[in-house]
Enzyme design. Structure first.
Site, PDB file in Angstrom:
ATOM      1  N   GLU A 243       0.817  -1.230   0.000  1.00 49.02           N
ATOM      2  CA  GLU A 243       0.000   0.000   0.000  1.00 49.02           C
ATOM      3  C   GLU A 243       0.844   1.270   0.000  1.00 49.02           C
ATOM      4  O   GLU A 243       0.679   2.141   0.854  1.00 49.02           O
ATOM      5  CB  GLU A 243      -0.979  -0.011   1.189  1.00 49.02           C
ATOM      6  CG  GLU A 243      -2.129   0.970   0.995  1.00 49.02           C
ATOM      7  CD  GLU A 243      -3.239   0.828   2.024  1.00 49.02           C
ATOM      8  OE1 GLU A 243      -3.712  -0.284   2.260  1.00 49.02           O
ATOM      9  OE2 GLU A 243      -3.608   1.866   2.596  1.00 49.02           O
ATOM     10  N   ARG A 247      -2.987   0.372  -3.994  1.00 45.69           N
ATOM     11  CA  ARG A 247      -3.787  -0.464  -3.091  1.00 45.69           C
ATOM     12  C   ARG A 247      -4.747   0.395  -2.261  1.00 45.69           C
ATOM     13  O   ARG A 247      -5.793  -0.068  -1.835  1.00 45.69           O
ATOM     14  CB  ARG A 247      -2.875  -1.303  -2.179  1.00 45.69           C
ATOM     15  CG  ARG A 247      -3.682  -2.249  -1.289  1.00 45.69           C
ATOM     16  CD  ARG A 247      -2.822  -3.259  -0.539  1.00 45.69           C
ATOM     17  NE  ARG A 247      -3.667  -4.080   0.307  1.00 45.69           N
ATOM     18  CZ  ARG A 247      -3.339  -5.272   0.783  1.00 45.69           C
ATOM     19  NH1 ARG A 247      -2.161  -5.797   0.486  1.00 45.69           N
ATOM     20  NH2 ARG A 247      -4.169  -5.950   1.550  1.00 45.69           N
ATOM     21  N   ASN A 251      -9.587   1.529  -0.280  1.00 44.38           N
ATOM     22  CA  ASN A 251     -10.177   2.295   0.829  1.00 44.38           C
ATOM     23  C   ASN A 251     -11.322   3.191   0.365  1.00 44.38           C
ATOM     24  O   ASN A 251     -11.748   4.082   1.103  1.00 44.38           O
ATOM     25  CB  ASN A 251      -9.096   3.157   1.511  1.00 44.38           C
ATOM     26  CG  ASN A 251      -8.046   2.285   2.166  1.00 44.38           C
ATOM     27  OD1 ASN A 251      -8.327   1.153   2.536  1.00 44.38           O
ATOM     28  ND2 ASN A 251      -6.829   2.797   2.274  1.00 44.38           N
ATOM     29  N   HIS A 273     -19.466  -2.700   9.797  1.00 41.67           N
ATOM     30  CA  HIS A 273     -18.458  -2.092   8.918  1.00 41.67           C
ATOM     31  C   HIS A 273     -18.943  -1.959   7.458  1.00 41.67           C
ATOM     32  O   HIS A 273     -18.810  -0.893   6.852  1.00 41.67           O
ATOM     33  CB  HIS A 273     -17.158  -2.895   8.993  1.00 41.67           C
ATOM     34  CG  HIS A 273     -16.088  -2.376   8.091  1.00 41.67           C
ATOM     35  ND1 HIS A 273     -15.500  -1.135   8.280  1.00 41.67           N
ATOM     36  CD2 HIS A 273     -15.518  -2.887   6.965  1.00 41.67           C
ATOM     37  CE1 HIS A 273     -14.607  -0.921   7.315  1.00 41.67           C
ATOM     38  NE2 HIS A 273     -14.606  -1.968   6.508  1.00 41.67           N
TER      39      HIS A 273
HETATM   40  N1  GLY Z   1      -9.085  -4.043   3.009  1.00 41.58           N
HETATM   41  C1  GLY Z   1      -8.186  -3.203   2.351  1.00 41.58           C
HETATM   42  C2  GLY Z   1      -6.897  -3.871   1.970  1.00 41.58           C
HETATM   43  O1  GLY Z   1      -6.760  -5.068   2.114  1.00 41.58           O
HETATM   44  O2  GLY Z   1      -5.984  -3.209   1.533  1.00 41.58           O
END
Ligand code: GLY
Length: 375
Positions: A243, A247, A251, A273
């Site tokens: 991330e 990635r 979000n 959630h």
């Molecule tokens: N749930 C977000 C991710 O896995 O990056």
């Protein structure tokens, strides 16, 4: 009744350098899981699960593992978010050591997101890392948390603040287990599925719009949509495992969602959630339209579809009092770090055209929320 072709499991390959793994999506897979696990050449499998999931599925997977000549050690935790804690992590780690789980063995997470994150983190730190198999039993875990290697626990200072990236060696998604999932949980998982269409696949979103009835009846379109969601997530994870870039698109809706979850004190009776993500995605599209970036019609279409499956789409859909614009922006700022008064959002130019906006002035977010409150 599924046709033979639809009943055949689908395999999605996650091609990470040196650590490739498969995601298998199909029906009745729990009963044959042992053979797939044995193929990973372990001697022992420790099955971490919660009390509710254990009552429904542990004996099936245990029998299957024993039949494949694996030694089996079940470890059962209490259901619910409080189990994502240092205390439960210590208990699970101790149980794994007591069961003599070695480096070549496997930890299997059988459950929803809580079990997957907890067991995954235990596997990441046990003897500096043992292999993990994810067997997710909620729709949300099947299309999101079991794929991609994020593991962790919560602390008093926030959710998922302690954790590790630890990719699974195999993900087994048995669609049949969703038959016993409460309708509210199914809808919440659906929101995360719709997210993949909204991020970068307008055709998938349109297909979801057309197949809603079949998906909620748990027909073959559900298997296809789960596989498509996993493939979409796998593609982003392969592009950006840790991330540092794209990635973060996963979000979408989460900046608003986390603020709303914080605002209700993570009270799952008011907001789970996936519901927060549904509202958050609609807000992200409405905010994009407010900023002149996306057509208002796309925001309305997102809201109409999510509402049509019974998901909340407005802050007003949350029962009881919710914090006002000023407070919500403050919560977003705490969650996402403000740099010079700017927030990070996933915004969109339209359905399937999301992008990362790292420089959104907090004042604009406040003005947008105030415009909703005034409407
Ligand atoms: N749930 C977000 C991710 O896995 O990056």
């Amino acid at each position: 009744m599924l046709t033979e072709a639809a009943a055949r499991p689908r395999t999605i390959a996650v091609d990470l350098a040196g650590r490739p793994y498969d995601i298998i999506v199909g029906r009745g897979l729990l009963a044959g899981a042992g053979q797939r696990i044995a193929a990973l050449k372990a001697r022992r499998v420790a099955i971490v699960t919660d009390r509710n999931v254990a009552a429904a599925h542990l004996s099936t997977i245990e029998r299957s593992a024993l039949a494949a000549d694996l030694a089996v050690s079940p470890i059962v935790v209490e259901p619910g978010e409080p189990s994502k804690s240092f205390a439960t992590l210590a208990e699970v780690s101790d149980a794994l050591l007591a069961a003599r789980v070695e480096r070549g063995d496997l930890v299997l997470a059988l459950g929803g997101g809580v079990v997957g994150d907890l067991a995954g983190f235990a596997a990441a730190i046990l003897r500096r890392g043992v292999r993990l198999v994810q067997v997710p039993t909620s729709l949300l875990a099947q299309v999101d948390s079991s794929v991609g290697g994020k593991t962790g626990i919560n602390t008093g200072r926030g959710k998922n603040l302690i954790g590790a990236f630890h990719q699974p060696s195999l993900v087994i998604i048995d669609v049949d287990v969703l038959k016993s999932l409460p309708a509210r949980e199914f809808r919440a998982g659906y929101a995360e599925m719709a997210k993949y269409g909204l991020i970068d696949d307008a055709d998938f979103f349109a297909r979801l719009e057309r197949s809603t009835n079949e998906i909620f009846a748990q027909g073959p379109a559900l298997d296809e949509a789960i596989a498509k969601s996993c493939a979409a997530k796998a593609a982003l994870v392969m592009r950006d495992e840790f991330e540092t870039g794209d990635r973060a698109l996963l979000n979408l809706g989460h900046t608003f969602a986390h603020a709303l979850e914080t605002a209700v004190g993570y009270d799952g009776s008011r907001l789970v959630h996936g519901e927060a993500v549904a509202i958050g995605m609609v807000l992200a599209f409405r905010f994009s339209a407010f900023l002149g970036l996306a057509p208002e019609a796309d925001a309305a279409r997102v809201a109409a579809h999510l509402a049509s499956v019974g998901l909340p789409t407005r802050i007003g859909d949350i029962s009881g009092e919710v914090a006002g614009p000023e407070k919500l922006v403050e919560m977003m700022a705490q969650d996402k770090k403000v740099v010079g008064g700017a927030l990070t959002f996933i915004l969109a130019h339209g359905i399937g055209k999301s992008f990362i906006a790292r420089d959104v002035p907090a004042a604009k977010a406040r003005a947008f929320l105030e415009s909703l409150a005034a409407a």
